[in-house]
Design a protein around this motif. Sequence first.
Motif: not given
Length: 121
Positions: A15-22, A43-52
Amino acid sequence: MPLPTAAKLLAAGFAASGTIHLVKPEVYEPLMPAWVPAHREVILGSGVAEIVIAGMMAAPSTRRAGGWAAVGLLLGVWPGNIKMAQDSLRTRNTRFKAIAWGRVPLQVPMLRIAYRVAREG
Protein backbone atom coordinates in the motif's frame (compact mmCIF):
# COMPACT_ATOMS: atom_id res chain seq x y z
CA MET A 1 -9.01 -16.03 9.87
CA PRO A 2 -7.02 -12.94 10.98
CA LEU A 3 -4.18 -11.77 8.78
CA PRO A 4 -0.80 -12.80 10.26
CA THR A 5 1.52 -9.96 11.29
CA ALA A 6 4.02 -10.65 8.49
CA ALA A 7 1.23 -10.55 5.92
CA LYS A 8 -0.06 -7.28 7.43
CA LEU A 9 3.41 -5.81 7.03
CA LEU A 10 3.61 -7.02 3.43
CA ALA A 11 0.18 -5.56 2.64
CA ALA A 12 1.15 -2.28 4.31
CA GLY A 13 4.37 -2.23 2.30
CA PHE A 14 2.46 -2.76 -0.93
CA ALA A 15 0.00 0.00 0.00
CA ALA A 16 2.78 2.44 0.89
CA SER A 17 4.84 1.66 -2.20
CA GLY A 18 1.78 1.86 -4.43
CA THR A 19 0.90 5.25 -2.98
CA ILE A 20 4.40 6.56 -3.63
CA HIS A 21 4.16 5.27 -7.21
CA LEU A 22 1.02 7.38 -7.68
CA VAL A 23 1.97 10.49 -5.72
CA LYS A 24 5.65 10.77 -6.69
CA PRO A 25 6.18 8.64 -9.81
CA GLU A 26 9.36 10.58 -10.58
CA VAL A 27 11.04 8.68 -7.73
CA TYR A 28 10.84 5.50 -9.81
CA GLU A 29 11.63 6.91 -13.26
CA PRO A 30 15.44 6.60 -12.94
CA LEU A 31 14.99 2.94 -12.00
CA MET A 32 13.12 2.00 -15.17
CA PRO A 33 15.04 -0.06 -17.71
CA ALA A 34 15.34 1.66 -21.10
CA TRP A 35 13.57 -1.23 -22.85
CA VAL A 36 10.35 -0.67 -20.88
CA PRO A 37 8.01 1.58 -22.89
CA ALA A 38 5.85 4.33 -21.38
CA HIS A 39 7.74 4.63 -18.11
CA ARG A 40 5.26 6.95 -16.36
CA GLU A 41 2.29 4.79 -17.30
CA VAL A 42 4.01 1.60 -16.15
CA ILE A 43 4.93 3.25 -12.85
CA LEU A 44 1.37 4.46 -12.29
CA GLY A 45 -0.08 1.09 -13.30
CA SER A 46 2.20 -0.80 -10.96
CA GLY A 47 1.22 1.59 -8.16
CA VAL A 48 -2.44 0.81 -8.73
CA ALA A 49 -1.63 -2.92 -8.83
CA GLU A 50 0.23 -2.72 -5.51
CA ILE A 51 -2.66 -0.91 -3.81
CA VAL A 52 -5.20 -3.39 -5.19
CA ILE A 53 -3.05 -6.33 -4.05
CA ALA A 54 -2.71 -4.82 -0.57
CA GLY A 55 -6.50 -4.54 -0.35
CA MET A 56 -6.97 -8.07 -1.62
CA MET A 57 -4.61 -9.46 1.02
CA ALA A 58 -6.40 -7.50 3.74
CA ALA A 59 -9.85 -8.83 2.84
CA PRO A 60 -10.51 -12.45 3.89
CA SER A 61 -12.63 -13.19 0.80
CA THR A 62 -9.82 -12.23 -1.62
CA ARG A 63 -6.79 -12.96 0.55
CA ARG A 64 -5.59 -16.05 -1.32
CA ALA A 65 -5.96 -14.38 -4.71
CA GLY A 66 -4.13 -11.36 -3.30
CA GLY A 67 -1.32 -13.61 -2.12
CA TRP A 68 -0.97 -15.12 -5.58
CA ALA A 69 -1.10 -11.65 -7.16
CA ALA A 70 1.64 -10.54 -4.75
CA VAL A 71 3.77 -13.54 -5.72
CA GLY A 72 3.32 -12.67 -9.39
CA LEU A 73 4.13 -9.01 -8.91
CA LEU A 74 7.19 -9.74 -6.79
CA LEU A 75 8.51 -12.23 -9.34
CA GLY A 76 7.75 -9.77 -12.12
CA VAL A 77 9.75 -6.92 -10.59
CA TRP A 78 12.66 -9.01 -9.33
CA PRO A 79 14.57 -8.88 -12.66
CA GLY A 80 14.14 -5.11 -12.63
CA ASN A 81 15.53 -4.96 -9.11
CA ILE A 82 18.53 -7.01 -10.19
CA LYS A 83 19.09 -4.70 -13.16
CA MET A 84 18.81 -1.66 -10.92
CA ALA A 85 21.42 -3.16 -8.58
CA GLN A 86 23.75 -3.83 -11.49
CA ASP A 87 23.19 -0.30 -12.83
CA SER A 88 24.01 1.15 -9.42
CA LEU A 89 27.58 -0.04 -9.81
CA ARG A 90 28.09 2.66 -12.44
CA THR A 91 27.37 5.48 -9.98
CA ARG A 92 29.16 6.99 -7.01
CA ASN A 93 25.90 7.33 -5.09
CA THR A 94 26.45 5.04 -2.10
CA ARG A 95 22.87 5.45 -0.85
CA PHE A 96 21.46 4.38 -4.22
CA LYS A 97 23.79 1.36 -4.27
CA ALA A 98 22.73 0.31 -0.77
CA ILE A 99 19.03 0.62 -1.58
CA ALA A 100 19.40 -1.12 -4.95
CA TRP A 101 21.37 -4.07 -3.59
CA GLY A 102 19.22 -4.27 -0.45
CA ARG A 103 16.07 -4.76 -2.51
CA VAL A 104 17.34 -7.89 -4.26
CA PRO A 105 17.54 -10.24 -1.22
CA LEU A 106 14.50 -8.55 0.37
CA GLN A 107 12.38 -10.18 -2.34
CA VAL A 108 12.97 -13.63 -0.79
CA PRO A 109 11.18 -13.07 2.54
CA MET A 110 8.51 -11.03 0.77
CA LEU A 111 7.90 -13.91 -1.63
CA ARG A 112 7.72 -16.38 1.27
CA ILE A 113 5.10 -14.27 3.02
CA ALA A 114 3.07 -13.77 -0.16
CA TYR A 115 3.22 -17.50 -0.91
CA ARG A 116 2.07 -18.31 2.62
CA VAL A 117 -0.86 -15.91 2.22
CA ALA A 118 -1.70 -17.53 -1.12
CA ARG A 119 -1.61 -21.03 0.33
CA GLU A 120 -3.24 -20.42 3.71
CA GLY A 121 -5.50 -17.46 3.04
